[in-house]
Scaffold this motif. Structure first.
Motif, PDB file in Angstrom:
ATOM      1  N   LEU A   1      18.716  -8.172  66.751  1.00 35.52           N
ATOM      2  CA  LEU A   1      18.872  -9.597  66.432  1.00 35.52           C
ATOM      3  C   LEU A   1      17.666 -10.394  66.917  1.00 35.52           C
ATOM      4  O   LEU A   1      17.295 -11.402  66.325  1.00 35.52           O
ATOM      5  CB  LEU A   1      20.160 -10.147  67.049  1.00 35.52           C
TER       6      LEU A   1
ATOM      7  N   THR B   1      19.867 -12.939  56.195  1.00 37.20           N
ATOM      8  CA  THR B   1      19.426 -13.349  57.534  1.00 37.20           C
ATOM      9  C   THR B   1      20.500 -12.934  58.546  1.00 37.20           C
ATOM     10  O   THR B   1      21.687 -12.842  58.199  1.00 37.20           O
ATOM     11  CB  THR B   1      19.233 -14.876  57.599  1.00 37.20           C
TER      12      THR B   1
ATOM     13  N   ASP C   1      22.127 -14.434  60.864  1.00 36.37           N
ATOM     14  CA  ASP C   1      23.268 -15.350  60.987  1.00 36.37           C
ATOM     15  C   ASP C   1      24.293 -15.108  59.881  1.00 36.37           C
ATOM     16  O   ASP C   1      25.496 -15.011  60.135  1.00 36.37           O
ATOM     17  CB  ASP C   1      22.802 -16.823  60.873  1.00 36.37           C
ATOM     18  N   VAL C   2      23.788 -15.031  58.661  1.00 35.22           N
ATOM     19  CA  VAL C   2      24.673 -14.855  57.505  1.00 35.22           C
ATOM     20  C   VAL C   2      25.375 -13.502  57.581  1.00 35.22           C
ATOM     21  O   VAL C   2      26.584 -13.395  57.356  1.00 35.22           O
ATOM     22  CB  VAL C   2      23.865 -14.983  56.180  1.00 35.22           C
TER      23      VAL C   2
ATOM     24  N   ALA D   1      28.124 -13.245  60.201  1.00 33.80           N
ATOM     25  CA  ALA D   1      29.310 -14.040  59.886  1.00 33.80           C
ATOM     26  C   ALA D   1      30.094 -13.441  58.723  1.00 33.80           C
ATOM     27  O   ALA D   1      31.184 -13.923  58.382  1.00 33.80           O
ATOM     28  CB  ALA D   1      28.879 -15.473  59.533  1.00 33.80           C
TER      29      ALA D   1
END
Ligand SMILES: Nc1ncnc2c1ncn2[C@@H]1O[C@H](COP(=O)(O)OP(=O)(O)OP(=O)(O)O)[C@@H](O)[C@H]1O
Ligand SMILES: [Mg+2]
Length: 256
Positions: free
Chosen positions: A218, A237, A239-240, A243
């Motif tokens: 990360l 990315t 973050d995406v 999630a």
């Protein structure tokens, strides 16, 4: 974190590896790695990450799909031809000569890549060029003061740095790293992370890296590709991806 938007330096399309007996190990994987990009590859054990690397480097022959490297189709090319075009993969520890010095190991690797173009009458000059290139590679990974040490006596973290120096010897434009932190003591990880972070800047190339340490990947990756049962679950990315409910489901029972 900036996501590279340059041309694709590596692209797989529908890349598939089916072994005898019909089991699909790599299932129609399409990914693109852009110039200057750091793309992480994650996924549970047995997801097919190393197998994907084997198809990209040519160690295994694809059953279907294609691999393009720097604009050239390489799907059926032998591994050494792909290496000559600019594809580099970290060497396993076994390819380090333990009784030779760190510097000798890197010089041999540089020579192996440059050897074909050397001419006898230029040998002194050629030797200097090899020595200089080897020292550059050592400096890049922070082993410049370890050149005289026998490679077999290096600590795990330093051996990994040497493997990266051997990778750099071929001046690759696309670098594949498969779990470079494996076996490295926790206190040596941050230094190795910085060496790997510097790879894109030093070479102007791009990195595709498999890593199980989530904090490490990360902190390095512009984008993350997630593999599960041979297929690509997501590529976006960090973050995406983190999630993504499907990704979280794939990791149930696994350490994220
Ligand atoms: N030569 C082979 N013949 C048959 N099956 C294989 C072969 N090589 C690998 N496999 C199988 O393919 C699957 C994917 O293996 P691979 O090593 O690519 O996974 P991985 O994602 O790299 O796992 P890890 O995170 O543990 O390194 C595994 O189930 C493995 O047993
Ligand atoms: Mg693996």
């Amino acid at each position: 974190m900036a996501t590279a938007t340059g041309p694709a330096v590596l692209a797989t399309a529908g890349l598939t590896w089916r072994v005898d007996g019909g089991v699909t190990i790599v299932d129609a994987v399409s990914i693109e790695l852009r110039a200057g990009e750091f793309l992480g590859v994650i996924g549970p054990n047995g997801a097919g990450k190393t197998s994907l690397f084997n198809l990209i480097t040519g160690l295994r022959a694809a059953t279907a799909g294609s691999v393009h490297l720097l604009g050239t189709e390489v799907t059926r090319l032998a591994p050494h031809r792909r290496a000559r075009l600019g594809l580099g993969r970290t060497f396993q520890a076994s390819s380090v000569f333990p009784s030779l010095s760190v510097r000798e190991n890197v010089r041999l690797a540089v020579q192996a890549y440059q050897g074909g173009s050397l001419r006898l009458w230029r040998s002194a000059q050629a030797f200097r060029a090899v020595a200089e290139r080897a020292d550059e590679c050592l400096a890049t990974v922070g082993l410049h003061d370890r050149g005289e040490q026998r490679a077999g006596t290096l600590a795990h973290g330093e051996k990994r740095k040497l493997e990266i120096a051997l990778l750099l010897a071929g001046s690759p434009k696309v670098m594949l790293l498969d779990e470079p932190m494996a076996g490295v003591a926790a206190e040596d990880v941050p230094e190795l992370v910085e060496v790997i972070r510097g790879l894109v800047g030093h070479t102007g190339g791009a990195v595709l890296m498999v890593e199980h340490h989530m904090d490490v990947i990360l902190g390095l990756a512009d984008r993350l590709a997630v593999m599960h049962h041979g297929a690509l679950l997501a590529c976006d990315t960090p973050d995406v991806v983190m999630a993504n409910a499907v990704v979280q489901e794939a990791y149930l029972g696994e350490q994220l």
